[in-house]
Design a protein around this motif. Structure first.
Motif, PDB file in Angstrom:
ATOM      1  N   THR B  50       0.831  -1.210   0.000  1.00  0.00           N
ATOM      2  CA  THR B  50       0.000   0.000   0.000  1.00  0.00           C
ATOM      3  C   THR B  50       0.861   1.254   0.000  1.00  0.00           C
ATOM      4  O   THR B  50       1.908   1.306   0.651  1.00  0.00           O
ATOM      5  N   ASP B  51       0.438   2.239  -0.772  1.00  0.00           N
ATOM      6  CA  ASP B  51       0.955   3.589  -0.593  1.00  0.00           C
ATOM      7  C   ASP B  51       0.494   4.087   0.780  1.00  0.00           C
ATOM      8  O   ASP B  51      -0.440   3.528   1.379  1.00  0.00           O
ATOM      9  N   GLU B  52       1.124   5.135   1.269  1.00  0.00           N
ATOM     10  CA  GLU B  52       0.692   5.717   2.545  1.00  0.00           C
ATOM     11  C   GLU B  52       0.634   7.235   2.384  1.00  0.00           C
ATOM     12  O   GLU B  52       1.608   7.865   1.963  1.00  0.00           O
ATOM     13  N   LEU B  53      -0.530   7.785   2.705  1.00  0.00           N
ATOM     14  CA  LEU B  53      -0.745   9.226   2.610  1.00  0.00           C
ATOM     15  C   LEU B  53      -0.607   9.862   3.984  1.00  0.00           C
ATOM     16  O   LEU B  53      -1.212   9.390   4.955  1.00  0.00           O
ATOM     17  N   PHE B  54       0.180  10.931   4.065  1.00  0.00           N
ATOM     18  CA  PHE B  54       0.296  11.744   5.280  1.00  0.00           C
ATOM     19  C   PHE B  54      -0.203  13.149   4.947  1.00  0.00           C
ATOM     20  O   PHE B  54       0.346  13.795   4.041  1.00  0.00           O
ATOM     21  N   VAL B  79       2.732  11.462  -0.286  1.00  0.00           N
ATOM     22  CA  VAL B  79       2.383  10.055  -0.461  1.00  0.00           C
ATOM     23  C   VAL B  79       3.675   9.244  -0.547  1.00  0.00           C
ATOM     24  O   VAL B  79       4.521   9.493  -1.414  1.00  0.00           O
ATOM     25  N   VAL B  80       3.846   8.310   0.386  1.00  0.00           N
ATOM     26  CA  VAL B  80       4.978   7.387   0.340  1.00  0.00           C
ATOM     27  C   VAL B  80       4.552   6.180  -0.491  1.00  0.00           C
ATOM     28  O   VAL B  80       3.631   5.450  -0.101  1.00  0.00           O
ATOM     29  N   PRO B  81       5.195   5.955  -1.642  1.00  0.00           N
ATOM     30  CA  PRO B  81       4.776   4.821  -2.480  1.00  0.00           C
ATOM     31  C   PRO B  81       5.054   3.483  -1.787  1.00  0.00           C
ATOM     32  O   PRO B  81       5.969   3.377  -0.962  1.00  0.00           O
ATOM     33  N   LYS B  82       4.267   2.480  -2.162  1.00  0.00           N
ATOM     34  CA  LYS B  82       4.460   1.161  -1.566  1.00  0.00           C
ATOM     35  C   LYS B  82       5.910   0.710  -1.742  1.00  0.00           C
ATOM     36  O   LYS B  82       6.527   0.949  -2.789  1.00  0.00           O
ATOM     37  N   GLY B  83       6.429   0.083  -0.692  1.00  0.00           N
ATOM     38  CA  GLY B  83       7.772  -0.469  -0.769  1.00  0.00           C
ATOM     39  C   GLY B  83       8.896   0.496  -0.429  1.00  0.00           C
ATOM     40  O   GLY B  83      10.051   0.067  -0.318  1.00  0.00           O
ATOM     41  N   VAL B  84       8.588   1.760  -0.260  1.00  0.00           N
ATOM     42  CA  VAL B  84       9.633   2.759   0.007  1.00  0.00           C
ATOM     43  C   VAL B  84       9.858   2.900   1.518  1.00  0.00           C
ATOM     44  O   VAL B  84       8.940   3.227   2.274  1.00  0.00           O
ATOM     45  N   GLU B  85      11.095   2.671   1.944  1.00  0.00           N
ATOM     46  CA  GLU B  85      11.414   2.788   3.363  1.00  0.00           C
ATOM     47  C   GLU B  85      11.330   4.244   3.818  1.00  0.00           C
ATOM     48  O   GLU B  85      11.796   5.144   3.117  1.00  0.00           O
ATOM     49  N   HIS B  86      10.794   4.419   5.011  1.00  0.00           N
ATOM     50  CA  HIS B  86      10.688   5.780   5.556  1.00  0.00           C
ATOM     51  C   HIS B  86      10.621   5.723   7.070  1.00  0.00           C
ATOM     52  O   HIS B  86      10.253   4.703   7.657  1.00  0.00           O
ATOM     53  N   GLN B  87      10.972   6.835   7.683  1.00  0.00           N
ATOM     54  CA  GLN B  87      10.918   6.966   9.141  1.00  0.00           C
ATOM     55  C   GLN B  87      10.282   8.302   9.498  1.00  0.00           C
ATOM     56  O   GLN B  87      10.930   9.349   9.402  1.00  0.00           O
ATOM     57  N   PRO B  88       9.013   8.280   9.915  1.00  0.00           N
ATOM     58  CA  PRO B  88       8.393   9.533  10.371  1.00  0.00           C
ATOM     59  C   PRO B  88       9.030  10.009  11.685  1.00  0.00           C
ATOM     60  O   PRO B  88       9.446   9.195  12.513  1.00  0.00           O
ATOM     61  N   PHE B  89       9.086  11.319  11.856  1.00  0.00           N
ATOM     62  CA  PHE B  89       9.544  11.880  13.132  1.00  0.00           C
ATOM     63  C   PHE B  89       8.918  13.256  13.323  1.00  0.00           C
ATOM     64  O   PHE B  89       8.436  13.873  12.370  1.00  0.00           O
ATOM     65  N   ALA B  90       8.907  13.696  14.564  1.00  0.00           N
ATOM     66  CA  ALA B  90       8.367  15.017  14.882  1.00  0.00           C
ATOM     67  C   ALA B  90       9.088  15.516  16.118  1.00  0.00           C
ATOM     68  O   ALA B  90       9.171  14.795  17.119  1.00  0.00           O
ATOM     69  N   ASP B 100      -4.145   4.392   4.621  1.00  0.00           N
ATOM     70  CA  ASP B 100      -3.474   3.119   4.347  1.00  0.00           C
ATOM     71  C   ASP B 100      -4.531   2.127   3.882  1.00  0.00           C
ATOM     72  O   ASP B 100      -5.708   2.262   4.223  1.00  0.00           O
ATOM     73  N   ARG B 101      -4.101   1.102   3.164  1.00  0.00           N
ATOM     74  CA  ARG B 101      -5.053   0.069   2.783  1.00  0.00           C
ATOM     75  C   ARG B 101      -5.624  -0.583   4.043  1.00  0.00           C
ATOM     76  O   ARG B 101      -4.936  -0.678   5.066  1.00  0.00           O
ATOM     77  N   GLU B 102      -6.871  -1.027   3.989  1.00  0.00           N
ATOM     78  CA  GLU B 102      -7.535  -1.597   5.166  1.00  0.00           C
ATOM     79  C   GLU B 102      -6.713  -2.728   5.780  1.00  0.00           C
ATOM     80  O   GLU B 102      -6.268  -3.637   5.079  1.00  0.00           O
ATOM     81  N   GLY B 103      -6.533  -2.648   7.097  1.00  0.00           N
ATOM     82  CA  GLY B 103      -5.851  -3.707   7.835  1.00  0.00           C
ATOM     83  C   GLY B 103      -4.337  -3.605   7.842  1.00  0.00           C
ATOM     84  O   GLY B 103      -3.675  -4.407   8.512  1.00  0.00           O
ATOM     85  N   GLU B 104      -3.775  -2.644   7.130  1.00  0.00           N
ATOM     86  CA  GLU B 104      -2.316  -2.510   7.077  1.00  0.00           C
ATOM     87  C   GLU B 104      -1.781  -2.140   8.465  1.00  0.00           C
ATOM     88  O   GLU B 104      -2.229  -1.173   9.077  1.00  0.00           O
ATOM     89  N   PRO B 105      -0.773  -2.910   8.960  1.00  0.00           N
ATOM     90  CA  PRO B 105      -0.185  -2.547  10.263  1.00  0.00           C
ATOM     91  C   PRO B 105       0.533  -1.195  10.190  1.00  0.00           C
ATOM     92  O   PRO B 105       1.065  -0.828   9.135  1.00  0.00           O
ATOM     93  N   ASN B 106       0.568  -0.491  11.305  1.00  0.00           N
ATOM     94  CA  ASN B 106       1.216   0.826  11.307  1.00  0.00           C
ATOM     95  C   ASN B 106       2.712   0.726  11.018  1.00  0.00           C
ATOM     96  O   ASN B 106       3.293   1.663  10.464  1.00  0.00           O
ATOM     97  N   THR B 107       3.317  -0.408  11.351  1.00  0.00           N
ATOM     98  CA  THR B 107       4.748  -0.579  11.070  1.00  0.00           C
ATOM     99  C   THR B 107       4.976  -1.366   9.778  1.00  0.00           C
ATOM    100  O   THR B 107       6.109  -1.805   9.515  1.00  0.00           O
ATOM    101  N   GLY B 108       3.933  -1.556   8.988  1.00  0.00           N
ATOM    102  CA  GLY B 108       4.062  -2.186   7.684  1.00  0.00           C
ATOM    103  C   GLY B 108       4.663  -3.574   7.771  1.00  0.00           C
ATOM    104  O   GLY B 108       4.201  -4.432   8.542  1.00  0.00           O
TER     105      GLY B 108
END
Lengths: 122, 122
Positions: B50-54, B79-90, B100-108
């Motif tokens: 799944t892609d992931e939209l923030f 939008v983080v495309p599917k398969g692309v490693e990323h690390q959110p921070f704040a 996210d696609r339904e049921g996708e774990p937050n840690t992918g």
């Protein structure tokens, strides 16, 4: 649109001024992220194969359904399920982020003079 | 969640205070609309299917990629495309709408102590 670049809704909305002519500003899982400016009544329509997401950026958005009316302000969203007839409207100008499946016409299954044959990506 | 009812991002975000524990607030074409509060570093991960939209609601969101860093403010999305490693921070607290696609774990595809087994719908 560039790979993994942030997109500003305000910056995209500043690039056009016409109403009921959505622009494509991103893609997500086979769906298009769009922005649109609304004022006045749109046409009654439905989308046979896609839900439609409305997220209000500024102004007030009305959506008439066959069984009632909903009004949304900034920071509020509503998902119209596929197949559900609806008529967006706005008394003042309203700016909205939309999501529809890729290639879905703005008037869904109801072609009219308001149909935009091919949406522009900005 | 009720049929064709508006949903306020602010109202949903006011219902919880913990970090990196997304709540489900809507559904769109087989995807979940979620809200999350972030502070500090999340884990490096990717989503295989799944892609992931923030979309930032308030505060400032950072996303590290293997080839650079992006920083987003309110009203900006990425939008983080599917398969692309990323690390959110704040650095400060940041409030975000996710998709996210339904049921996708937050840690992918990268289970860890930060994985939320089943997200709560509010």
């Amino acid at each position: 649109m560039t790979f993994c670049e942030p997109v500003s809704l305000a910056d995209k909305l500043a690039q056009f001024s016409d109403h009921y002519n959505p622009r494509i500003i991103g893609n997500y899982n086979g769906n298009e992220i769009r922005v649109v400016k609304l004022q006045g009544d749109f046409t009654w329509h439905s989308h046979a194969d896609t839900d439609e997401l409305f997220l209000v950026v500024s102004g007030e958005l009305g959506i008439r359904f066959r069984n009632g009316v909903r009004v949304l302000g900034p920071g509020e969203f509503l998902v119209v399920p596929k197949g559900v007839e609806h008529q967006p409207f706005a008394d003042g100008e309203c700016h909205v982020m939309l999501m529809d499946r890729e290639g879905e016409p703005n008037t869904g299954s109801h072609p009219s003079v308001l149909t935009r044959a091919k949406l522009e990506a900005i």
